[in-house]
Design a protein around this motif. Structure first.
Motif, PDB file in Angstrom:
ATOM      1  N   THR A 106     -24.234  32.579 163.593  1.00  0.00           N
ATOM      2  CA  THR A 106     -23.661  31.230 163.548  1.00  0.00           C
ATOM      3  C   THR A 106     -23.455  30.814 162.104  1.00  0.00           C
ATOM      4  O   THR A 106     -24.028  31.405 161.177  1.00  0.00           O
ATOM      5  CB  THR A 106     -24.582  30.209 164.239  1.00  0.00           C
ATOM      6  N   GLN A 107     -22.643  29.770 161.956  1.00  0.00           N
ATOM      7  CA  GLN A 107     -22.454  29.163 160.639  1.00  0.00           C
ATOM      8  C   GLN A 107     -22.359  27.663 160.825  1.00  0.00           C
ATOM      9  O   GLN A 107     -21.560  27.183 161.637  1.00  0.00           O
ATOM     10  CB  GLN A 107     -21.193  29.698 159.964  1.00  0.00           C
ATOM     11  N   ALA A 108     -23.196  26.924 160.111  1.00  0.00           N
ATOM     12  CA  ALA A 108     -23.193  25.468 160.221  1.00  0.00           C
ATOM     13  C   ALA A 108     -22.000  24.896 159.478  1.00  0.00           C
ATOM     14  O   ALA A 108     -21.523  25.478 158.499  1.00  0.00           O
ATOM     15  CB  ALA A 108     -24.488  24.886 159.672  1.00  0.00           C
ATOM     16  N   ASP A 109     -21.511  23.744 159.952  1.00  0.00           N
ATOM     17  CA  ASP A 109     -20.393  23.077 159.284  1.00  0.00           C
ATOM     18  C   ASP A 109     -20.725  22.837 157.818  1.00  0.00           C
ATOM     19  O   ASP A 109     -21.765  22.269 157.486  1.00  0.00           O
ATOM     20  CB  ASP A 109     -20.093  21.738 159.959  1.00  0.00           C
ATOM     21  N   GLY A 110     -19.848  23.267 156.940  1.00  0.00           N
ATOM     22  CA  GLY A 110     -20.036  23.042 155.521  1.00  0.00           C
ATOM     23  C   GLY A 110     -20.991  24.003 154.842  1.00  0.00           C
ATOM     24  O   GLY A 110     -21.207  23.909 153.636  1.00  0.00           O
ATOM     25  N   SER A 111     -21.563  24.931 155.600  1.00  0.00           N
ATOM     26  CA  SER A 111     -22.538  25.852 155.018  1.00  0.00           C
ATOM     27  C   SER A 111     -21.837  27.068 154.420  1.00  0.00           C
ATOM     28  O   SER A 111     -20.821  27.538 154.932  1.00  0.00           O
ATOM     29  CB  SER A 111     -23.529  26.310 156.093  1.00  0.00           C
ATOM     30  N   LEU A 112     -22.417  27.599 153.341  1.00  0.00           N
ATOM     31  CA  LEU A 112     -21.898  28.821 152.731  1.00  0.00           C
ATOM     32  C   LEU A 112     -22.605  30.058 153.265  1.00  0.00           C
ATOM     33  O   LEU A 112     -22.262  31.177 152.875  1.00  0.00           O
ATOM     34  CB  LEU A 112     -22.053  28.749 151.206  1.00  0.00           C
ATOM     35  N   GLY A 113     -23.571  29.849 154.135  1.00  0.00           N
ATOM     36  CA  GLY A 113     -24.318  30.973 154.678  1.00  0.00           C
ATOM     37  C   GLY A 113     -24.201  31.078 156.179  1.00  0.00           C
ATOM     38  O   GLY A 113     -23.740  30.162 156.853  1.00  0.00           O
ATOM     39  N   LYS A 114     -24.597  32.221 156.693  1.00  0.00           N
ATOM     40  CA  LYS A 114     -24.608  32.459 158.131  1.00  0.00           C
ATOM     41  C   LYS A 114     -26.033  32.750 158.581  1.00  0.00           C
ATOM     42  O   LYS A 114     -26.909  33.041 157.762  1.00  0.00           O
ATOM     43  CB  LYS A 114     -23.683  33.619 158.496  1.00  0.00           C
ATOM     44  N   ARG A 115     -26.230  32.700 159.894  1.00  0.00           N
ATOM     45  CA  ARG A 115     -27.577  32.864 160.438  1.00  0.00           C
ATOM     46  C   ARG A 115     -27.527  33.844 161.608  1.00  0.00           C
ATOM     47  O   ARG A 115     -26.715  33.680 162.522  1.00  0.00           O
ATOM     48  CB  ARG A 115     -28.099  31.508 160.899  1.00  0.00           C
ATOM     49  N   TRP A 116     -28.380  34.840 161.551  1.00  0.00           N
ATOM     50  CA  TRP A 116     -28.533  35.799 162.651  1.00  0.00           C
ATOM     51  C   TRP A 116     -29.725  35.386 163.501  1.00  0.00           C
ATOM     52  O   TRP A 116     -30.817  35.139 162.999  1.00  0.00           O
ATOM     53  CB  TRP A 116     -28.732  37.214 162.093  1.00  0.00           C
ATOM     54  N   THR A 117     -29.509  35.275 164.811  1.00  0.00           N
ATOM     55  CA  THR A 117     -30.557  34.822 165.734  1.00  0.00           C
ATOM     56  C   THR A 117     -30.568  35.716 166.963  1.00  0.00           C
ATOM     57  O   THR A 117     -29.507  36.014 167.529  1.00  0.00           O
ATOM     58  CB  THR A 117     -30.317  33.374 166.178  1.00  0.00           C
ATOM     59  N   ARG A 118     -31.746  36.120 167.391  1.00  0.00           N
ATOM     60  CA  ARG A 118     -31.863  36.900 168.625  1.00  0.00           C
ATOM     61  C   ARG A 118     -31.861  35.967 169.838  1.00  0.00           C
ATOM     62  O   ARG A 118     -32.388  34.860 169.775  1.00  0.00           O
ATOM     63  CB  ARG A 118     -33.137  37.750 168.619  1.00  0.00           C
ATOM     64  N   TYR A 119     -31.269  36.437 170.925  1.00  0.00           N
ATOM     65  CA  TYR A 119     -31.309  35.672 172.161  1.00  0.00           C
ATOM     66  C   TYR A 119     -32.774  35.463 172.567  1.00  0.00           C
ATOM     67  O   TYR A 119     -33.598  36.366 172.476  1.00  0.00           O
ATOM     68  CB  TYR A 119     -30.580  36.409 173.286  1.00  0.00           C
ATOM     69  N   GLY A 120     -33.076  34.248 172.997  1.00  0.00           N
ATOM     70  CA  GLY A 120     -34.431  33.971 173.464  1.00  0.00           C
ATOM     71  C   GLY A 120     -35.427  33.687 172.370  1.00  0.00           C
ATOM     72  O   GLY A 120     -36.607  33.468 172.646  1.00  0.00           O
ATOM     73  N   ASN A 121     -34.993  33.690 171.102  1.00  0.00           N
ATOM     74  CA  ASN A 121     -35.909  33.442 169.988  1.00  0.00           C
ATOM     75  C   ASN A 121     -35.182  32.577 168.968  1.00  0.00           C
ATOM     76  O   ASN A 121     -34.229  33.027 168.332  1.00  0.00           O
ATOM     77  CB  ASN A 121     -36.360  34.756 169.357  1.00  0.00           C
ATOM     78  N   ALA A 122     -35.621  31.325 168.833  1.00  0.00           N
ATOM     79  CA  ALA A 122     -34.918  30.381 167.955  1.00  0.00           C
ATOM     80  C   ALA A 122     -35.082  30.704 166.483  1.00  0.00           C
ATOM     81  O   ALA A 122     -34.331  30.207 165.652  1.00  0.00           O
ATOM     82  CB  ALA A 122     -35.412  28.954 168.220  1.00  0.00           C
ATOM     83  N   ALA A 123     -36.074  31.557 166.131  1.00  0.00           N
ATOM     84  CA  ALA A 123     -36.279  31.902 164.728  1.00  0.00           C
ATOM     85  C   ALA A 123     -35.171  32.848 164.284  1.00  0.00           C
ATOM     86  O   ALA A 123     -34.991  33.929 164.856  1.00  0.00           O
ATOM     87  CB  ALA A 123     -37.645  32.550 164.535  1.00  0.00           C
ATOM     88  N   GLY A 124     -34.410  32.451 163.297  1.00  0.00           N
ATOM     89  CA  GLY A 124     -33.307  33.273 162.824  1.00  0.00           C
ATOM     90  C   GLY A 124     -33.489  33.663 161.372  1.00  0.00           C
ATOM     91  O   GLY A 124     -34.458  33.286 160.709  1.00  0.00           O
ATOM     92  N   THR A 125     -32.535  34.430 160.858  1.00  0.00           N
ATOM     93  CA  THR A 125     -32.550  34.885 159.477  1.00  0.00           C
ATOM     94  C   THR A 125     -31.242  34.492 158.814  1.00  0.00           C
ATOM     95  O   THR A 125     -30.166  34.704 159.386  1.00  0.00           O
ATOM     96  CB  THR A 125     -32.722  36.412 159.402  1.00  0.00           C
ATOM     97  N   GLY A 126     -31.323  33.918 157.613  1.00  0.00           N
ATOM     98  CA  GLY A 126     -30.137  33.485 156.911  1.00  0.00           C
ATOM     99  C   GLY A 126     -29.542  34.577 156.045  1.00  0.00           C
ATOM    100  O   GLY A 126     -30.269  35.356 155.414  1.00  0.00           O
ATOM    101  N   TYR A 127     -28.219  34.648 156.048  1.00  0.00           N
ATOM    102  CA  TYR A 127     -27.498  35.616 155.229  1.00  0.00           C
ATOM    103  C   TYR A 127     -26.309  34.925 154.576  1.00  0.00           C
ATOM    104  O   TYR A 127     -26.013  33.767 154.848  1.00  0.00           O
ATOM    105  CB  TYR A 127     -27.012  36.805 156.069  1.00  0.00           C
ATOM    106  N   GLY A 128     -25.570  35.669 153.752  1.00  0.00           N
ATOM    107  CA  GLY A 128     -24.396  35.126 153.098  1.00  0.00           C
ATOM    108  C   GLY A 128     -23.235  34.941 154.059  1.00  0.00           C
ATOM    109  O   GLY A 128     -23.250  35.443 155.203  1.00  0.00           O
ATOM    110  N   ASN A 129     -22.202  34.265 153.580  1.00  0.00           N
ATOM    111  CA  ASN A 129     -21.093  33.954 154.478  1.00  0.00           C
ATOM    112  C   ASN A 129     -20.191  35.151 154.744  1.00  0.00           C
ATOM    113  O   ASN A 129     -19.279  35.072 155.564  1.00  0.00           O
ATOM    114  CB  ASN A 129     -20.268  32.782 153.929  1.00  0.00           C
TER     115      ASN A 129
END
Length: 691
Positions: free
Chosen positions: A69-92
């Motif tokens: 996912t990518q939040a509005d206005g964010s320069l980064g993206k987020r990888w998230t596993r199904y069933g687990n809200a804890a994600g990892t941030g990466y570059g855009n």
């Protein structure tokens, strides 16, 4: 069925606050072929994991084990596993790609591309940049990374995999350039390119690295969305128009047909394939400023023409090998991440994957309306605020005085922030009259401009209060003046004072009201302030036989049935009321007899016996032709009295607080031309009584 679509950055259009009433936009019709939705899965899915970050994030890519996912206005993206809200941030420049058995994160760098296998955690690097042939990243699909190299002026497309190394893509037409690779299916990559002025697209067989199924784009087409399955390829044309088009290619017959789409404005019309159904919807309907039939996520069956509504809107979508994933929502169950797959009979079904902890329908999430609004503060104004779940709404605010029904109505359309503030100036009835004291109800109605869901309604109460004014008969904090015309009709007029200009006037229109007729039976009418113990002013009136009557104010600008005070009042030629002269908190009455003696009638606060026995103040008052009890104007602790002599000189008598007065002080001459001297109370709201 395998599914795919391209991913693009999307922009949110800024909006401006409109503070006037604007007619709403009509709701557009739904597709004529629409049938009742056949969504059999539970879109509410109470067991779905909570992912609050989805409230502001859009879906970029989806795979077998998770999503990006990518939040509005964010320069980064987020990888998230199904069933687990804890994600990892990466570059855009992070992408998620999938085969039928594994997911890969692809990190796009200036000098190299790294592919990370999320199943084995192994990494594969492809170098680009300042190398022979100037290799450049062209895209990725499944487990393959694609680059271009320039060899003697000829641009070649190469496929890189961890297992097979580097291979040149074959089957490209001569002169092909401007390559861009996105996922198609786990077996095919989607390639867009140009040959001269022609825009084309094709599929690349990932097993062989060969190009097949090459087609030309519509002349002048830009952007658009693609989706690929083993059976079909579907794409959109006409973004930025009211007449978007959706085209479907049957891969077996190589026949292209245009699908019927309900007319509506498209700026980012997204498509997907679920079995034999085409799924489409205009992105960002949740923030739109007008209804649009394309906002609904709709499944269309090309063979039968059946149409099924799946969700009320989407913000973004992405295909994975096991289904089409949509970040969207329903009015009934709210926002979330949903998976669309073929159900029984092939009809798409929707399953909630995650809760975004947000409502699809407009909500009034809170308010700042105090329980008590003191209009003696802030210059007689008050700021009342309501918070909203989103800003693309038209809000109507209604304040209603419970006792009188007088109202304040205000509207705001598409506020700049998800809240509206009513800067109430303390007026009601179309802004012509000061708001009465007492209980009020308020109602806030927020109607969605996008037509998605019902209007939100919130209600509450508050109380308006001010310090009592002795000459306020309709309990609205402004002193009133009573006048009697030649026909014997009694009128009540609100006073007005403009602090900006320093000017004042008696009210007109709704601020001037008829109290009633028949008042010509009285030869003396005197405003007295509160005599009977209520919150509003009263008056006394003497009839021609000398009987004094008490009229208690009802707080609505009128008076209760008169009560007899007593007879013998014809002995007095002047009467003055409206001041507390004894310091006991109750208004008193003064009267001068025809021999010039001034008498004090102390107030009791009891409507049935409003005065105790009279007390002599002193003689010599016959030199005055008018007396007015003005309240405290001299700064002492008690009510004062002004008197005008026969020469037009005005004198001030400061009250001592025991019913007597200090020696008089000359105010000035020239008061003879005035017919009436009226103690109006604090008309200019400076905390001091006026004349």
């Amino acid at each position: 069925m395998p599914l795919a679509r391209s991913t693009r950055r999307r922009l949110v259009v800024a909006v401006t606050t409109v503070l006037t009433v604007t007619p709403g936009v009509g709701v557009l019709s739904v597709p004529a072929t629409a049938v009742p939705a056949a969504v059999t899965a539970d879109t509410a899915a109470s067991g779905a994991v909570s992912m609050p970050f989805l409230k502001t994030a859009k879906l970029v890519d989806a795979g077998l084990t998770g999503f990006v996912t990518q939040a509005d206005g964010s320069l980064g993206k987020r990888w998230t596993r199904y069933g687990n809200a804890a994600g990892t941030g990466y570059g855009n420049r992070t992408h998620l790609r999938s085969t039928r058995t594994a997911d890969y994160l692809v990190f796009e760098g200036r000098w190299g591309i790294q592919q990370r296998n999320l199943k084995t955690l192994s990494a594969f690097d492809v170098f680009v940049g300042d190398l022979a042939g100037d290799p450049r990243y062209a895209g990725s699909a499944a487990n393959a990374i694609f680059t271009t190299v320039d060899t003697d002026g000829t641009v070649k497309l190469r496929k890189h995999t961890a297992d097979e190394g580097v291979k040149t893509v074959t089957g490209l037409p001569a002169g092909a350039k401007d390559f861009s690779i996105t996922p198609g299916t786990p077996e095919d990559a989607l390639l867009t390119f140009t040959v001269g002025a022609l825009k084309k697209w094709a599929l690349i067989d990932l097993a062989t690295g060969s190009v097949h199924e090459t087609h030309e784009r519509t002349a002048g087409s830009t952007g658009g969305d693609f989706a690929v399955s083993g059976t079909y390829v579907v794409w959109t044309e006409g973004d930025g128009t009211e007449t978007p088009a959706v085209f479907l290619l049957d891969r077996a017959s190589d026949v292209v047909r245009q699908l019927p789409v309900t007319p509506g404005y498209a700026s980012d019309l997204q498509v997907g394939l679920v079995g034999d159904w085409v799924v489409y919807g205009e992105a960002d309907g949740i923030s739109a400023a007008a209804p649009n039939p394309l906002h609904a996520v709709t499944a269309y069956h090309p063979a039968t023409g059946a149409s099924v509504k799946l969700l009320d809107h989407l913000t973004s979508s992405a295909a994975a090998p096991d289904g089409l994933y949509v970040r969207g929502g329903t009015v009934a169950d709210g926002e979330g991440l949903f998976k669309i797959t073929p159900g029984d009979g092939g009809v798409p079904v929707v399953t909630r994957v995650a809760n975004a902890e947000a409502s699809t329908r407009v909500e009034i999430t809170g308010n700042t309306v105090p329980a008590v609004v003191d209009l003696d503060q802030n210059g007689g104004s008050a700021a009342l605020r309501w918070d909203l779940s989103r800003a693309n709404v038209e809000v109507g605010i209604t304040l209603r005085h419970v006792r009188s029904g007088k109202t304040v109505v205000a509207t705001a359309k598409h506020p700049a922030t998800p809240s509206v503030t009513l800067d109430w100036n303390g007026l009601v009835a179309a802004g012509s009259e000061a708001a009465p004291n007492g209980a009020y109800t308020w109602e806030a109605v927020a109607a969605p401009l996008n037509g998605i869901g019902p209007a939100a309604v919130a209600e509450g109460t508050f109380t308006v209060t001010r310090e009592g004014q002795p000459h306020d008969y309709n309990d609205n904090g402004t002193p009133d003046v009573l006048t009697r015309d030649a026909a014997g009709r009694l009128w009540r007029s609100d006073t007005r004072f403009d602090a900006g200009t320093g000017g004042g006037q008696l009210g007109a229109g709704e601020a001037k009201a008829l109290v009633g007729g028949g008042w010509n039976v009285y030869d003396r009418i005197e405003a007295t302030g509160n005599l009977g113990g209520s919150e509003v002013g009263d008056l006394v009136a003497r009839d021609t036989s000398g009987v004094l009557w008490l009229y208690q104010g009802n707080g609505r600008g009128g008076f209760a049935t008169r009560a007899k005070v007593g007879g013998g009042w014809q002995a007095y030629d002047k009467v003055a009321g409206g001041s507390d002269l004894t310091g006991d908190g109750r208004n008193d009455l003064l009267a001068t007899d025809r021999s010039g003696v001034l008498w004090l009638y102390p107030g009791t606060g009891n409507a049935t016996a409003p005065f105790s026995a009279r007390k002599k103040v002193g003689g010599g008052w016959g030199v005055f032709n008018d007396l007015t009890a003005v309240g405290n104007i001299g700064g002492a602790a008690a009510g004062d009295l002004v008197a005008r002599d026969k020469d037009g000189v005005l004198w001030l008598y400061l009250g001592k607080g025991d019913g007597t007065f200090a020696p008089r002080t000359r105010i000035g001459a020239g008061w003879g031309p005035y017919t009436h001297l009226v103690a109006v109370g604090d008309a200019d709201r400076d905390g001091r009584n006026d004349l």
